[in-house]
Design a protein around this motif. Structure first.
Motif, PDB file in Angstrom:
ATOM      1  N   ASP A   1      -3.062   0.352  -4.057  1.00 38.02           N
ATOM      2  CA  ASP A   1      -2.807  -0.807  -3.465  1.00 38.02           C
ATOM      3  C   ASP A   1      -2.270  -1.583  -4.709  1.00 38.02           C
ATOM      4  O   ASP A   1      -2.403  -1.213  -6.001  1.00 38.02           O
ATOM      5  CB  ASP A   1      -4.213  -1.715  -3.194  1.00 38.02           C
TER       6      ASP A   1
ATOM      7  N   GLU B   1     -10.981   6.229  -4.340  1.00 38.53           N
ATOM      8  CA  GLU B   1      -9.949   6.601  -3.488  1.00 38.53           C
ATOM      9  C   GLU B   1      -8.712   6.410  -4.026  1.00 38.53           C
ATOM     10  O   GLU B   1      -7.763   7.342  -3.732  1.00 38.53           O
ATOM     11  CB  GLU B   1     -10.174   5.805  -2.074  1.00 38.53           C
ATOM     12  N   SER B   2      -8.339   5.301  -5.125  1.00 37.81           N
ATOM     13  CA  SER B   2      -7.200   5.200  -5.558  1.00 37.81           C
ATOM     14  C   SER B   2      -6.783   6.047  -6.863  1.00 37.81           C
ATOM     15  O   SER B   2      -5.928   5.911  -7.357  1.00 37.81           O
ATOM     16  CB  SER B   2      -7.181   3.746  -6.124  1.00 37.81           C
TER      17      SER B   2
ATOM     18  N   LYS C   1       0.936  -1.239   0.064  1.00 38.25           N
ATOM     19  CA  LYS C   1       0.045  -0.074  -0.019  1.00 38.25           C
ATOM     20  C   LYS C   1       0.946   1.177   0.004  1.00 38.25           C
ATOM     21  O   LYS C   1       1.806   1.400   0.802  1.00 38.25           O
ATOM     22  CB  LYS C   1      -0.958   0.032   1.282  1.00 38.25           C
TER      23      LYS C   1
ATOM     24  N   ILE D   1       0.911   5.485  -0.001  1.00 35.09           N
ATOM     25  CA  ILE D   1      -0.363   6.510   0.092  1.00 35.09           C
ATOM     26  C   ILE D   1       0.292   7.829  -0.121  1.00 35.09           C
ATOM     27  O   ILE D   1       1.497   8.311   0.104  1.00 35.09           O
ATOM     28  CB  ILE D   1      -0.582   6.773   1.694  1.00 35.09           C
TER      29      ILE D   1
ATOM     30  N   LYS E   1      -4.765   6.658  -2.286  1.00 36.21           N
ATOM     31  CA  LYS E   1      -4.125   5.655  -1.834  1.00 36.21           C
ATOM     32  C   LYS E   1      -4.097   4.676  -3.105  1.00 36.21           C
ATOM     33  O   LYS E   1      -5.026   4.655  -3.609  1.00 36.21           O
ATOM     34  CB  LYS E   1      -5.007   5.354  -0.342  1.00 36.21           C
TER      35      LYS E   1
END
Length: 419
Positions: A316, A349-350, A307, A309, A314
């Motif tokens: 993965d 979010e990614s 992960k 950030i 964020k």
């Protein structure tokens, strides 16, 4: 043909002899303590090592001032080594003059003799090679007949045996380069592309062990440059002559070379095949220099082996990164992603929210320049399909293809490789 070996080559200039631009460049590439304010040496090349195999096409590429042309001049014997060895074939050539190295150089500015026609420009080097031997071996009758008839019309002149060899060689080379109809013109009567082919012909005619080419296409327009570079590659494949080619154009490097040597700050950053350098750059400089448009870079923190950030997103990562990031000693790294591996997606979010600043529609694809909506200082370049309609000022979300990312250390820009 021959192998070229460069071993631990260094080149320094006396500061009194270096121009101000060289001093400025060297001041920017110095290692700690290497060049003080009162130092007398400007270090241009440091610890250069590589081998060019027999018949290989190697491209030296890098920004202006990185030392690539200086290295080529060292290979040609136009500059003296400060340290190291250069071998061409089975000979150490450190102290040999240029004429004894059996190389041919093609320059950026063509370097044709303006008062000689194309035939004589191509034949010039051959005549120089035969000149001494002719004085010894030519018969008295040959010399008399040549002298008597040299001012007669071309068809009526006496041609010696050596001149017949030269004529056959010039005919072969001019046919190879498709300039056989131009051999009796002067250089001023030719286009830029034709002049460049004459310069290539003069080098080919000598049948050297090695070709050295110093940015030979930089004076040509874009279309002609594309045509000529394909001709050079085809000729090299046909002649199988070891070739070292200098350019600052990464497109030329990617399309011409069997291998590429990327240079910066007087050092070789990476030597590999074009695809290897593109897909697995050794450091951040190579990743940014190779590829058009250049790679995007974003600072991120490693919060777990899989992960990353950023302040505004964020990410993965795939499982293949687990071992590599577990071994990383620092929490902060650089995420690299090429413009082709960003795509428009929904809000997640990614994903990254960006605002479009510039749209460049090229027909086959569209480039957009944008900044993070929450941070105007962070700029990104994106490559999109041509049918995607985007306008300046649009706010969009971009998805990162995590299978195509690159990771680099913050301190020295070294690539973090998948283990």
């Amino acid at each position: 043909m021959a192998q070229v070996i460069v071993e631990s080559v260094y080149k320094s200039y006396s500061r009194g002899k270096a121009d101000q631009n060289s001093v400025f460049q060297a001041a920017n590439i110095q290692e700690k303590g290497n060049l003080s304010a009162k130092a007398k040496q400007v270090n241009v090349l440091r610890d250069i090592n590589f081998t060019v195999e027999d018949g290989e096409f190697l491209v030296l590429v890098g920004p202006s001032g990185c030392g690539k042309s200086t290295l080529l001049r060292l290979l040609a014997g136009l500059e003296e080594l400060t340290g190291g060895n250069i071998k061409i074939g089975d000979r150490l050539v450190n102290n040999l003059p240029p004429k004894a190295r059996d190389i041919a150089m093609v320059f950026q500015n063509y370097a044709l003799y303006p008062h000689l026609n194309i035939y004589d420009n191509i034949a010039f080097g051959l005549r120089r090679n035969y000149q001494k031997e002719d004085r010894v071996n030519s018969s008295v009758l040959d010399n008399i007949l040549t002298g008597i008839t040299k001012y007669l019309p071309r068809s009526m002149r006496y041609i010696s045996a050596k001149e017949k060899v030269i004529k056959d060689r010039v005919r072969y080379v001019s046919s190879l380069l498709q300039i056989d109809s131009l051999v009796y013109r002067l250089p001023k009567e030719l286009s830029g592309g034709q002049k460049q082919r004459v310069a290539l012909g003069r080098a080919i005619a000598r049948n050297p062990q090695v070709f050295l080419m110093d940015e030979p296409l930089s004076n040509l327009d874009a279309k002609l440059r594309t045509q000529t570079r394909s001709q050079i590659v085809q000729l090299q494949r046909q002649l199988k002559t070891t070739t070292i080619y200098v350019t600052h154009d990464q497109t030329e490097a990617m399309t011409m070379g069997d291998r590429i040597a990327v240079m910066n700050n007087g050092k070789i950053q990476q030597i590999a095949s074009p695809l290897e350098i593109y897909e697995h750059p050794a450091n951040r400089f190579v990743a940014e220099f190779i590829g058009s448009p250049p790679m995007n870079f974003l600072p991120v923190d490693v919060v777990s082996p899989l992960k990353l950030i950023h302040r505004y997103f964020k990410l993965d990562l795939p499982d293949v990164w687990t071992q590599s990031l577990q071994c990383t000693q620092t929490k902060s790294i650089i995420l690299g992603i090429r413009p082709q591996h960003l795509s428009i997606d929904a809000q997640k979010e990614s994903n990254l929210q960006v605002t479009v600043d510039l749209v460049e529609a090229l027909g086959s694809e569209t480039y957009i320049s944008a900044h993070l909506t929450a941070d105007a200082k962070t700029q990104l370049t994106v490559s999109l399909p041509p049918d995607r309609q985007i306008a300046i000022g649009d706010s969009i979300w971009l998805a990162i293809d995590t299978s195509k990312i690159h990771l680099f250390t913050v301190d020295d820009g070294r690539a973090i490789v998948i283990k």
